[in-house]
Scaffold this motif. Structure first.
Motif, PDB file in Angstrom:
ATOM      1  N   THR A  38     -34.764 -24.454  21.071  1.00  0.00           N
ATOM      2  CA  THR A  38     -34.240 -25.050  19.844  1.00  0.00           C
ATOM      3  C   THR A  38     -34.905 -26.386  19.551  1.00  0.00           C
ATOM      4  N   ASN A  39     -35.250 -26.595  18.271  1.00  0.00           N
ATOM      5  CA  ASN A  39     -35.854 -27.861  17.815  1.00  0.00           C
ATOM      6  C   ASN A  39     -37.134 -28.194  18.571  1.00  0.00           C
ATOM      7  N   VAL A  40     -38.039 -27.227  18.671  1.00  0.00           N
ATOM      8  CA  VAL A  40     -39.267 -27.424  19.450  1.00  0.00           C
ATOM      9  C   VAL A  40     -40.545 -27.038  18.704  1.00  0.00           C
ATOM     10  N   ALA A  41     -40.442 -26.268  17.616  1.00  0.00           N
ATOM     11  CA  ALA A  41     -41.634 -25.712  16.965  1.00  0.00           C
ATOM     12  C   ALA A  41     -42.189 -26.665  15.920  1.00  0.00           C
ATOM     13  N   ALA A  42     -43.501 -26.904  15.980  1.00  0.00           N
ATOM     14  CA  ALA A  42     -44.203 -27.686  14.970  1.00  0.00           C
ATOM     15  C   ALA A  42     -44.817 -26.748  13.940  1.00  0.00           C
ATOM     16  N   ARG A  43     -45.258 -27.314  12.821  1.00  0.00           N
ATOM     17  CA  ARG A  43     -45.988 -26.508  11.840  1.00  0.00           C
ATOM     18  C   ARG A  43     -47.221 -25.906  12.495  1.00  0.00           C
ATOM     19  N   SER A  44     -47.519 -24.648  12.169  1.00  0.00           N
ATOM     20  CA  SER A  44     -48.648 -23.966  12.784  1.00  0.00           C
ATOM     21  C   SER A  44     -49.350 -23.086  11.759  1.00  0.00           C
ATOM     22  N   ASP A  45     -50.658 -22.979  11.874  1.00  0.00           N
ATOM     23  CA  ASP A  45     -51.444 -22.090  11.016  1.00  0.00           C
ATOM     24  C   ASP A  45     -51.692 -20.734  11.678  1.00  0.00           C
ATOM     25  N   TYR A  54     -45.438  -7.283  26.295  1.00  0.00           N
ATOM     26  CA  TYR A  54     -44.464  -6.748  27.248  1.00  0.00           C
ATOM     27  C   TYR A  54     -45.223  -6.183  28.436  1.00  0.00           C
ATOM     28  N   ASP A  55     -44.818  -6.585  29.640  1.00  0.00           N
ATOM     29  CA  ASP A  55     -45.461  -6.167  30.881  1.00  0.00           C
ATOM     30  C   ASP A  55     -44.546  -5.156  31.585  1.00  0.00           C
ATOM     31  N   ARG A  56     -44.918  -3.883  31.523  1.00  0.00           N
ATOM     32  CA  ARG A  56     -44.083  -2.829  32.103  1.00  0.00           C
ATOM     33  C   ARG A  56     -43.968  -2.948  33.617  1.00  0.00           C
ATOM     34  N   LYS A  57     -45.010  -3.448  34.255  1.00  0.00           N
ATOM     35  CA  LYS A  57     -45.021  -3.489  35.717  1.00  0.00           C
ATOM     36  C   LYS A  57     -43.889  -4.341  36.282  1.00  0.00           C
ATOM     37  N   VAL A  58     -43.588  -5.451  35.597  1.00  0.00           N
ATOM     38  CA  VAL A  58     -42.543  -6.359  36.102  1.00  0.00           C
ATOM     39  C   VAL A  58     -41.324  -6.381  35.199  1.00  0.00           C
ATOM     40  N   GLY A  59     -41.351  -5.613  34.106  1.00  0.00           N
ATOM     41  CA  GLY A  59     -40.193  -5.564  33.228  1.00  0.00           C
ATOM     42  C   GLY A  59     -39.911  -6.876  32.527  1.00  0.00           C
ATOM     43  N   LYS A  60     -40.986  -7.565  32.097  1.00  0.00           N
ATOM     44  CA  LYS A  60     -40.816  -8.853  31.437  1.00  0.00           C
ATOM     45  C   LYS A  60     -41.613  -8.902  30.131  1.00  0.00           C
ATOM     46  N   THR A  61     -41.079  -9.656  29.186  1.00  0.00           N
ATOM     47  CA  THR A  61     -41.794  -9.963  27.950  1.00  0.00           C
ATOM     48  C   THR A  61     -42.263 -11.405  28.024  1.00  0.00           C
ATOM     49  N   PHE A  62     -43.523 -11.633  27.679  1.00  0.00           N
ATOM     50  CA  PHE A  62     -44.102 -12.973  27.677  1.00  0.00           C
ATOM     51  C   PHE A  62     -44.445 -13.354  26.237  1.00  0.00           C
ATOM     52  N   ILE A  63     -44.037 -14.543  25.817  1.00  0.00           N
ATOM     53  CA  ILE A  63     -44.319 -15.000  24.459  1.00  0.00           C
ATOM     54  C   ILE A  63     -44.996 -16.365  24.506  1.00  0.00           C
ATOM     55  N   SER A  64     -45.724 -16.677  23.422  1.00  0.00           N
ATOM     56  CA  SER A  64     -46.368 -17.991  23.296  1.00  0.00           C
ATOM     57  C   SER A  64     -46.009 -18.586  21.945  1.00  0.00           C
ATOM     58  N   TRP A  65     -46.016 -19.915  21.867  1.00  0.00           N
ATOM     59  CA  TRP A  65     -45.724 -20.575  20.602  1.00  0.00           C
ATOM     60  C   TRP A  65     -46.256 -22.007  20.625  1.00  0.00           C
ATOM     61  N   ALA A  66     -46.317 -22.601  19.445  1.00  0.00           N
ATOM     62  CA  ALA A  66     -46.872 -23.946  19.285  1.00  0.00           C
ATOM     63  C   ALA A  66     -45.753 -24.967  19.147  1.00  0.00           C
ATOM     64  N   GLY A  67     -45.735 -25.919  20.062  1.00  0.00           N
ATOM     65  CA  GLY A  67     -44.716 -26.967  20.046  1.00  0.00           C
ATOM     66  C   GLY A  67     -45.248 -28.275  19.484  1.00  0.00           C
ATOM     67  N   GLN A  68     -44.609 -29.357  19.845  1.00  0.00           N
ATOM     68  CA  GLN A  68     -45.002 -30.670  19.325  1.00  0.00           C
ATOM     69  C   GLN A  68     -46.472 -30.956  19.623  1.00  0.00           C
ATOM     70  N   TYR A  69     -47.162 -31.529  18.634  1.00  0.00           N
ATOM     71  CA  TYR A  69     -48.598 -31.819  18.675  1.00  0.00           C
ATOM     72  C   TYR A  69     -49.445 -30.544  18.780  1.00  0.00           C
ATOM     73  N   GLU A  70     -48.823 -29.403  18.509  1.00  0.00           N
ATOM     74  CA  GLU A  70     -49.474 -28.083  18.585  1.00  0.00           C
ATOM     75  C   GLU A  70     -49.817 -27.697  20.025  1.00  0.00           C
ATOM     76  N   ASP A  71     -49.166 -28.318  20.992  1.00  0.00           N
ATOM     77  CA  ASP A  71     -49.360 -27.906  22.380  1.00  0.00           C
ATOM     78  C   ASP A  71     -48.878 -26.474  22.582  1.00  0.00           C
TER      79      ASP A  71
END
Length: 441
Positions: A38-45, A54-71
């Motif tokens: 919450t309250n972490v996303a910066a403007r992104s292009d 989604y990784d079937r081998k370990v049963g996990k979903t991995f996501i990426s996103w741009a935070g402050q300063y586009e880190d």
């Protein structure tokens, strides 16, 4: 010969049309939404490409996103425990909205994040362990090739491609500022070593031009989509200074479609014309033009917009794209369909930013769209590449700026919603990161 777009086209249903008025399946899909940060996303292009896996081998979903300063940040969802990890900051975005993360998983299980450091270089971050986003990621400089807008995908045999746009003037001052072609890099060893498209093919660029009379020599890919058969569908528009002279991104113009075969690195038209390893201006104007649009900025909107979407029905492509309205009305939403001989374009809605779409059956695609300044994500159904009907409204607390469908998703982590920041400056990061999926209850 490509169809020419004339505005206005046909009467369009309202973006707010009810299910009863449109005869749609409104409400059949029941979505659940989870705020993962919450309250972490910066403007992104960021474009709707490679947001998570989604990784079937370990049963996990991995996501990426741009935070402050586009880190660059990553998170994981454990489907067995139904829990999200805390955000892990993995790379510096250098305070530029262009420097967003894109994520794929290499054949060895490691997660890879690519960033085109705006007009400077292409960088990669590699997870320290396979099948995990935890820990300190390893940073690699792939090349100093004036790269922006990375679009990665992994082929069935594990080959990694990353398409990117080059700012040619930053490499050679003799180029005008509005010469910006598309190139790519390729790795066959899980990202350890790379070759450029020029090294692989001998071509100066993969898609582009250098001498158009209207100076529209910039390529903006809206989306590329890899299919199970290996084809990579691509939709793009042009940008540049126009007839007034050289200027970066003064205008946008036209819609183009091609597909790429990673096996021989050739591009093809919708009609099947083999264009070889490089698309030049003659190729795109003769074989790839879907719709022709004027050199204007209707209602102050760069048109066509930076994001365009591509899908297929019966192996025939269709595209979604939108423009500003010259009469200062709402955005105008278009669907272009290849009928086997030519492109047919019609207006399907008003006032929407079409963000992403996914196939949900043999003949049906779900479209995710937003309205400027308003919360919620609306979904629509495109059937047979022909009809457009409302489906459901996915509630969000705040407006959403980006949507990415997770590769090989497993519900409830189907689509990533990056919340809109209240300011354009990337030092302000107050948008929410949410994940939506279909509820099975």
């Amino acid at each position: 010969m490509s169809a020419v777009l004339l505005l206005p086209l046909v009467a369009a249903p309202s973006a707010h049309a009810t299910a009863d008025s449109q005869g749609a399946d409104l409400g059949k899909a029941k979505f659940t939404v989870t705020n993962t940060a919450t309250n972490v996303a910066a403007r992104s292009d960021r474009r709707p490409v490679a947001g998570g896996v989604y990784d079937r081998k370990v049963g996990k979903t991995f996501i990426s996103w741009a935070g402050q300063y586009e880190d660059s940040y990553v998170q994981s969802y454990d489907h067995r425990k139904a829990t999200w990890s805390a955000p892990n900051r993995v790379a510096d975005g250098d305070k530029d909205a262009h420097n967003y993360p894109t994520m794929v998983q290499a054949k060895d299980g490691h997660l890879l994040i690519f960033r085109g450091m705006h007009n400077v270089e292409l960088r990669m971050s590699r997870s320290p362990q396979p099948h995990s986003v935890d820990g300190v990621w390893e940073e690699t400089l792939i090349s100093k090739n004036a790269a922006t807008y990375p679009m990665p995908f992994v082929t069935r045999d594990g080959t990694i491609y990353v398409f990117y746009r080059e700012t040619s003037r930053d490499l050679d001052p003799s180029f005008p500022t509005d010469t910006r072609p598309m190139l790519y890099v390729m790795s066959k060893d899980n990202g350890k070593t790379w070759k450029t498209s020029t090294e692989l093919t001998g071509d100066r660029f993969a898609i582009g031009s250098t001498s158009r009379a209207d100076n529209m020599n910039e390529i903006y890919i809206g989306q590329l989509r890899q299919e199970d058969n290996g084809r990579v569908r691509i939709v793009y528009t042009l940008a540049g200074g126009g007839t007034e002279g050289h200027l970066h991104d003064r205008y946008h113009r036209n819609i183009y479609y091609t597909w790429f075969d990673p096996r021989n690195r050739h591009f093809y038209s919708a009609a099947g014309k083999d264009l070889g390893t490089q698309i030049d201006d003659a190729d795109q104007e003769t074989h790839l033009k879907v719709a022709e649009t004027p050199l204007t900025v209707p209602n102050g909107v760069k048109s066509p917009d930076y994001i365009q979407l591509v899908g297929t029905n019966f192996d025939k492509p269709f595209l979604l794209w939108f423009m500003g309205d010259p009469d200062k009305g709402p955005l105008r939403n278009y669907m272009s369909v290849w009928n086997g001989r030519t492109w047919e374009t019609k207006e399907v809605a008003r006032g929407l930013r079409t963000r992403e779409m996914e196939p949900i059956g043999p003949f049906t695609w779900r479209v995710y769209a937003t309205e400027d300044g308003k919360p919620n994500v609306q979904t629509f159904l495109v059937r047979f590449g022909r009809t457009w009907t409302p489906e459901a409204v996915i509630p969000t607390a705040k407006p959403v700026q980006r949507v990415e469908v997770v590769e090989n998703f497993r519900d409830p982590a189907r689509a990533i919603f990056s919340g809109a920041s209240s300011q354009r400056d990337v030092s302000i990061a107050d948008g929410d990161i949410s994940v939506a999926g279909i509820s099975r209850r």
